[in-house]
Structures are given as structure tokens and as C-alpha cells.
Design an enzyme around this catalytic site. Structure first.
Site, mmCIF file in Angstrom:
data_model
loop_
_atom_site.group_PDB
_atom_site.id
_atom_site.type_symbol
_atom_site.label_atom_id
_atom_site.label_comp_id
_atom_site.label_asym_id
_atom_site.label_seq_id
_atom_site.Cartn_x
_atom_site.Cartn_y
_atom_site.Cartn_z
ATOM 1 N N ASP A 429 0.825 -1.206 0.000
ATOM 2 C CA ASP A 429 0.000 0.000 0.000
ATOM 3 C C ASP A 429 0.863 1.261 0.000
ATOM 4 O O ASP A 429 2.070 1.220 0.286
ATOM 5 C CB ASP A 429 -0.939 -0.010 1.215
ATOM 6 N N ASP A 486 -10.347 2.159 -3.800
ATOM 7 C CA ASP A 486 -10.796 1.807 -2.456
ATOM 8 C C ASP A 486 -12.313 1.773 -2.356
ATOM 9 O O ASP A 486 -12.859 1.428 -1.308
ATOM 10 C CB ASP A 486 -10.252 2.810 -1.429
#
Length: 682
Positions: A429, A486
Site C-alpha cells: 500500500d 478503495d
């Protein structure tokens, strides 16, 4: 004057030089050999130029000082003075071209490679003495003389927002200065001639494969010439003697945007990505983030893992919260040691449980980031990038990845976890922007990724950057999957996936079935629509599976089984965007590599403007072939759909010509639903 041609499946690039840096005198659809002489003859007039009706084409690296008065492809300084090189061609083999200015001690090299329908173009610059580089363009190419520029904007949970820009006098500029390829300006654009659609017309596609920030310039000069430049974000490469651009991927199509898209899809899947287990089917994911967030409890996770396996999941991913004292996002980034409070026996118990259910195990990291409340920040404040008083993003700061000691530390920590556990997959990430763009940051990250992959060749890596903030061919050289957004809102995902298909193949594009009430939009969406949207790409689940009703679990299990039955051929299928005449419908066709079968996903985003659905034309079929068409989910037709078109009652046999010229009229449906059509050549 010398002329060279470079071919890649459906495109031809013709370069010409009279002794200086070559110029592109033709870039377009494949050129027959008989037309090359005509192009060469025109080039002889254009390259010598000097008249108002015979201006020279812009070179692969235009420079100031040659009276061009256009955006230069090279801006560099030495001892505070801007350099104005006069390059002369000194070597070439038809695919690489080297030019030099002996007085300034500068050499520029242009490299062209053809692969899978794509031409990869790159510029390298070498200086005998150090210079400060402000801008270096990949090989500069001409723009079409009609049409518009199709590019993308975006934001967190709203990636790949399609934009159009008309050509106009002067410069149209898009620059990503966030230190990554970016939500806001992904490095992808199409230069389309008039009347170009998904399935027809001429399009020129360009993708700059670099994860560290980029600039695109499209300039129209007063004389009408147009040229296009791509490079690293300006001023981010600093001082040195050796520089290079990222590869600029080029595609050309005379069958609309789809021709460019499929060339990019195939190239990324087959030439860019290195698959750790190329013969293994893409596994169905389960990610626990939206089920538990930071609240890690072994018994709870065991229960969720059992439910995931029962639904068809084959990979279980433990997300953020397993390390340091990470109970929220304010602490512990950088401290990559297992939290003994949550995991007194380490990660082995959950891994063994997951494996006993027939799944492999994946783990989340965010290596480039650090919290100020961490042992790492307290021990090495000098490792943190940027000013001490900088504005933080997500309560965190960025490590200086250009420093070898930082990369050594991260390699040691991450590698220790991977060596001590049977981990199949890493979700990597990147949840905040850089305080200032710096190419060395991306170089350092790619070096660390490459080092970890060499040490752990069987581990698959995913690129996530607040969702789709770092998606490009550069990061995909080190990863095998991207997290597109997301947002697990299926309505948003339907659009985002559709636009991203202009670059990304299905095999690398993660898409998950989210919770009944989306955590980023608050929208409530039926399980059928959520499941079929995820089934368009590399499928997974990301929700608290304990919320599912028996009916919802049955639907999810059924769609997952369908995806598994079809995933092998869909992995290598071309994703073809369809020209829907109903703006409420987003539709695409996955066409098998051998062309003998396909599946169409037609998602309805909102209520249509007319009562009856409009016919949906397919594409890429054999005109005189007969296809048997089946509506896979005909049982999902609502009660208001009372008519009985043939698709609702059974398969129909139709010719490729009919399907492409007239199309299929789908049954009426509610908004936020998906029709799934399967077709096979008879």
C-alpha cells in the site's frame, strides 16, 4: 536523407533524418510497403523544409536554439546556464538512434522496441560532465490533425474519470506532481480522429510507464503542426550524468479505442508483468479489511475464513493492523514486527487455519510510510522525507526511499516476515502523497520491490495506493495485481473498471464484492449486481461475511462458481468496450483469445430515457459465423419485465453480422442490475 520504419502489428512509425536527430514523418495504422516510397518522398520535402508550405517535422527531441519556438524536449543546465545542443546522428540500427553534441559533451539515444502490437519508445541522455536536468521527453511524436484528446482525471474512490479536450493553439498540459502516477492525472491518453468511438475510427494511444509522477504536453504551433511529449514530472531528476525516461507505450488503431486498448492489455499481461506461478489459475480473494479494520481477533478471523472458503475464496488476505501496536492509523507504520498483544503465537495459527481450508495466505504492508509515533521514527528521524512541519496525510509521513540504509532496513524487516511464514501474496500500500515529487523516490521503491521479488520469487505483489493512485506499466513490472479503487461500491466500480480497461487486462485488475451498505458511499446495492461487477475482473470478496443472508450467500457462491469455470479463458480475453446507445448502460464484451466464445456484461446504472432497451451491438465477431447466445442470469428478470423475448426463454442462434450491425435487445431491467450474456461460435 535516410528513412526507417518500425512496425508493430497494427501500427507503423516512419522516421527520417538528414543527419540530425530523426523526426517522425508518419505514425499511424499499418502502412503497406507500396506507400513507404510516397511517405519517403514527402519526408524529403518536409525534412529540408524552409518554406511556408514545407515546414520540417518536429524531431524526436526538439531543442531551443534551432528557431523551432516550440516546447523543447530537453531542458538542461550546466553551471547555471541553459544548454542548447546541436545534435548530429552518429549511430543507428533502425531501432536505436544515437546523436551527439561533441562541444557540449552530450549524447542522446532513442530506443524503439516492438512487442505485442505496442511500440515502446524511450529516450536516454548522457553527459560527460554533470548537468541539472529540468525536462527530458520520451521520443516526441506528431499529433493527428483532427479530433480531440481523451484523457483522465480522478480522485480517491473516484478513479479514471474520462475527460475530453479539443486541440487548440498553444500547450495543453497534464502533470502529476504527487510523487506517484496518481488518481488525478493517470499517465494515459488517447488522441482520436473525428467520429472515433470504442469500436470504430482512428485512435492513437499513449501510456507513460512510470510510477513517480509525469508530465504530458500536447502542443499546436501557429503553423498547425502538433506534437506530443511525455516525461518525468519536471524538475524531479536533479543533477547527474545519466538520465532516461520511462518507456512510452504507443498503440494505434483503425477500429476505435478498442484496438489501442487490447494492444495495451496484451502487452501488460504478456510482456510487462512477470507471473510467479504462470500456470496457476487466478485465485478468488478474500480481504478482511472492511470486516474487522484494526480489530484483530484470532477466533473471529477463523470464523470469517471458514465462511470465505465455503463461498469459494482461495486466498485470504490479512490487512492493516497486525504489527507494532497498530490499533488505529496514528501509530506503528515502520515497525514491521508482529504485535504480540493481538498475535501472542504469531501469525502461524491463522495461516495454518487458512491453509487447512484450502486457501493461501496474504499479508498487507505499507513499506514506504512511517508514523511519527513509531520506534522507527524515534530512532531515525533523518530517514523521513520532507520538512518537519509538513502537513501529514492519513497521520503518516514518507520514508526517504533514495537512501540505501532505508531500503536495507525495509528489506530486512519484510523479508524476515516472509521467510518465517508461508505467505503467498503481499498487498503493498501507499496511502499518502509525497511532500514534494522526486524521481529518486520511485527509483528506490522499484529497487526494493525488485530485491524482494528476487529473494521471494513465488510471492505475488499487489500495488495499492489509496486504491488506484499508482497504476502504470512501471509499477506492474514489479507487481502482478493492482487495486483499482478503495471504493467497493459496485456502481462506481462498473464505471471505473470500464475506463481502466483502456489500459489494464482482467488478470491484473482486482475487483471485490463489497458489503451490502458500501463503506465509502453509503449506498445499498443488491448482492447480484455487486457479484457480477466483481466477476468482470480478478474476483474477490471484501466484507463482513457474517452479514450475508442465506439467499445472498447462495448468489455469491453461484457467481463465484461461474467465475471459476470461466477464469482461465477470460484471463487471456480481450476486453472490448461496447458502444451503448443508452447512456444508462455500460457494456463490455470479453472475447476469447481464439475468438470462439465471449461474455457480455451490460450494467444498467440508472433509469433509461426510453421505455424499451435499445439494441446493444457487439464487436470483433466473425461476420459469417453463427453464435449461440444464452442469457446466463435470465432468472434475475424483474416482475415488470413481462414480455418474453427469445433471450428470456432460451438460447438463440444469430450471425456475427446481425450481432454487430443490429445488436441484441436485452430484457427490461431495473437500475443497478447486470445482464450477463454468453456466446459461442457454432
Amino acid at each position: 536523407m535516410t528513412v526507417w520504419r518500425i512496425d508493430a502489428l497494427c501500427q507503423t512509425l516512419v522516421l527520417a533524418s538528414d543527419g540530425g536527430v530523426p523526426a517522425a514523418v508518419y505514425w499511424g495504422p499499418s502502412l503497406p510497403d507500396c506507400d513507404l516510397e510516397a511517405v519517403s518522398a514527402q519526408a524529403r520535402v518536409d525534412v529540408t523544409g524552409g518554406m511556408i508550405d514545407a515546414l520540417p517535422p518536429i524531431s524526436l527531441c526538439p531543442v531551443e536554439g534551432d528557431s523551432l519556438h516550440a516546447q523543447p524536449g530537453l531542458i538542461a543546465y550546466r553551471d547555471g546556464r541553459q544548454l542548447h545542443p546541436e545534435f548530429r546522428l552518429i549511430a543507428q540500427d533502425g531501432h536505436y538512434f544515437t546523436a551527439r553534441d561533441e562541444a557540449l559533451g552530450l549524447s542522446v539515444r532513442f530506443v524503439f522496441e516492438a512487442a505485442n502490437g505496442v511500440i515502446c519508445a524511450q529516450t536516454e541522455l548522457t553527459a560527460d560532465e554533470p548537468i541539472v536536468l529540468h525536462h527530458l521527453a520520451a521520443p516526441v511524436l506528431p499529433g493527428p490533425q483532427s479530433g480531440d484528446i481523451r484523457h483522465f482525471a480522478g480522485r480517491w474512490i473516484g478513479e479514471f474519470q474520462a475527460e475530453r479536450q479539443a486541440w487548440q493553439p498553444g500547450i495543453f498540459k497534464r502533470e502529476a506532481r504527487t510523487g506517484r502516477s496518481g488518481h488525478e492525472h493517470p499517465p494515459l491518453a488517447f488522441f482520436c480522429e473525428e467520429a472515433c468511438t470504442n469500436t470504430q475510427g482512428i485512435a492513437f494511444g499513449m501510456h507513460y510507464g512510470w510510477p513517480g509522477g509525469h508530465v504530458m504536453l500536447a502542443e499546436e504551433l501557429p503553423d498547425g503542426r502538433r506534437h506530443i511529449q511525455w516525461g518525468h514530472a519536471t524538475g524531479t531528476q536533479g543533477q547527474g550524468t545519466r538520465f532516461k525516461t520511462a518507456p512510452l507505450l504507443l498503440s494505434v488503431s483503425d477500429t476505435g479505442l478498442n484496438g489501442c486498448a487490447t494492444a495495451f492489455q496484451r502487452h501488460i499481461r504478456d510482456d510487462v508483468v512477470t507471473w510467479p506461478k504462470p500456470d496457476t489459475a487466478r485465485p478468488v480473494h478474500y480481504n478482511c479489511w472492511e470486516a474487522i479494520y484494526f480489530d484483530h481477533d484470532l477466533d473471529t478471523l477463523k470464523d470469517i475464513a471458514k465462511r470465505a472458503a465455503d463461498l469459494g475464496a482461495e486466498r485470504f488476505v490479512l490487512d492493516d493492523g497486525w504489527f507494532g501496536t497498530r490499533d488505529d492509523d496514528t501509530t506503528s507504520l515502520g515497525d514491521w514486527d508482529i504485535d504480540p498483544r493481538k498475535w501472542p503465537d504469531g501469525l502461524t495459527p491463522i495461516i495454518e487455519h487458512v491453509q487447512s481450508l484450502g486457501m493461501v495466505f496474504g499479508l498487507w504492508f505499507e513499506p514506504e510510510m512511517v508514523n511519527m509515533d513509531s520506534d522507527l521514527a524515534r530512532a531515525h528521524p533523518d530517514w523521513i522525507l520532507g520538512r518537519k512541519d509538513q502537513i501529514e496525510g492519513r497521520q503518516q509521513r514518507v520514508l526517504d526511499m533514495s537512501r540505501q540504509e532505508v531500503r536495507d532496513y525495509l528489506f530486512g524487516k519484510i523479508s524476515a516476515v516472509l521467510e518465517a511464514h508461508d505467505i503467498d501474496y503481499v498487498k503493498w500500500d501507499h496511502n499518502r502523497l509525497l511532500p514534494a515529487p522526486d524521481a529518486s523516490q520511485a527509483d528506490g521503491t522499484l529497487e526494493l520491490m525488485n530485491r524482494l521479488r528476487r529473494a521471494h520469487p513465488s510471492v505475488e505483489f499487489e500495488s495499492c495506493a489509496s486504491g488506484g493512485g499508482r497504476i502504470d506499466a512501471g509499477i506492474l513490472q514489479q507487481t502482478q495485481r493492482v487495486w483499482l479503487s478503495d471504493s467497493n461500491d459496485a456502481l462506481e466500480r462498473l464505471r471505473i473498471q470500464h475506463e481502466a480497461a483502456l489500459l489494464l487486462p482482467s488478470a491484473v485488475t482486482g475487483s471485490h464484492v463489497g458489503p451490502r451498505k458500501c463503506h465509502t458511499s453509503g449506498r445499498m446495492i443488491d448482492i447480484r449486481f455487486r457479484a457480477w461487477v466483481a466477476a468482470q475482473r480478478h474476483m474477490g470478496f471484501e466484507m463482513d461475511l457474517r452479514e450475508l443472508t442465506d439467499e445472498e450467500a447462495h448468489v455469491l457462491r453461484d457467481v463465484t462458481r461461474w467465475w471459476k469455470d470461466n477464469r482461465d479463458w477470460m484471463r487471456r480475453a480481450d476486453i472490448l468496450r461496447l458502444d451503448s446507445h443508452d447512456p444508462a448502460v455500460i457494456a463490455e464484451q470479453h472475447l476469447a483469445e481464439d475468438g470462439r466464445r465471449f461474455v457480455v456484461f451490460a450494467g444498467k446504472c440508472s433509469s433509461g430515457t426510453q421505455i424499451l432497451p435499445k439494441p446493444l451491438r457487439l464487436t470483433g465477431l466473425t461476420p459469417d459465423g453463427t453464435y449461440r447466445i444464452c442469457l446466463r442470469n435470465r432468472d434475475e428478470a424483474p416482475g415488470l419485465s413481462r414480455a418474453n423475448p427469445a433471450l428470456k426463454t432460451g438460447p438463440v442462434d444469430l450471425s456475427g453480422t446481425f450481432l454487430m450491425r443490429h445488436g441484441l435487445t436485452l430484457p427490461w431491467s431495473f437500475p443497478e442490475t447486470m445482464w450477463v450474456l454468453e456466446g459461442e461460435l457454432q
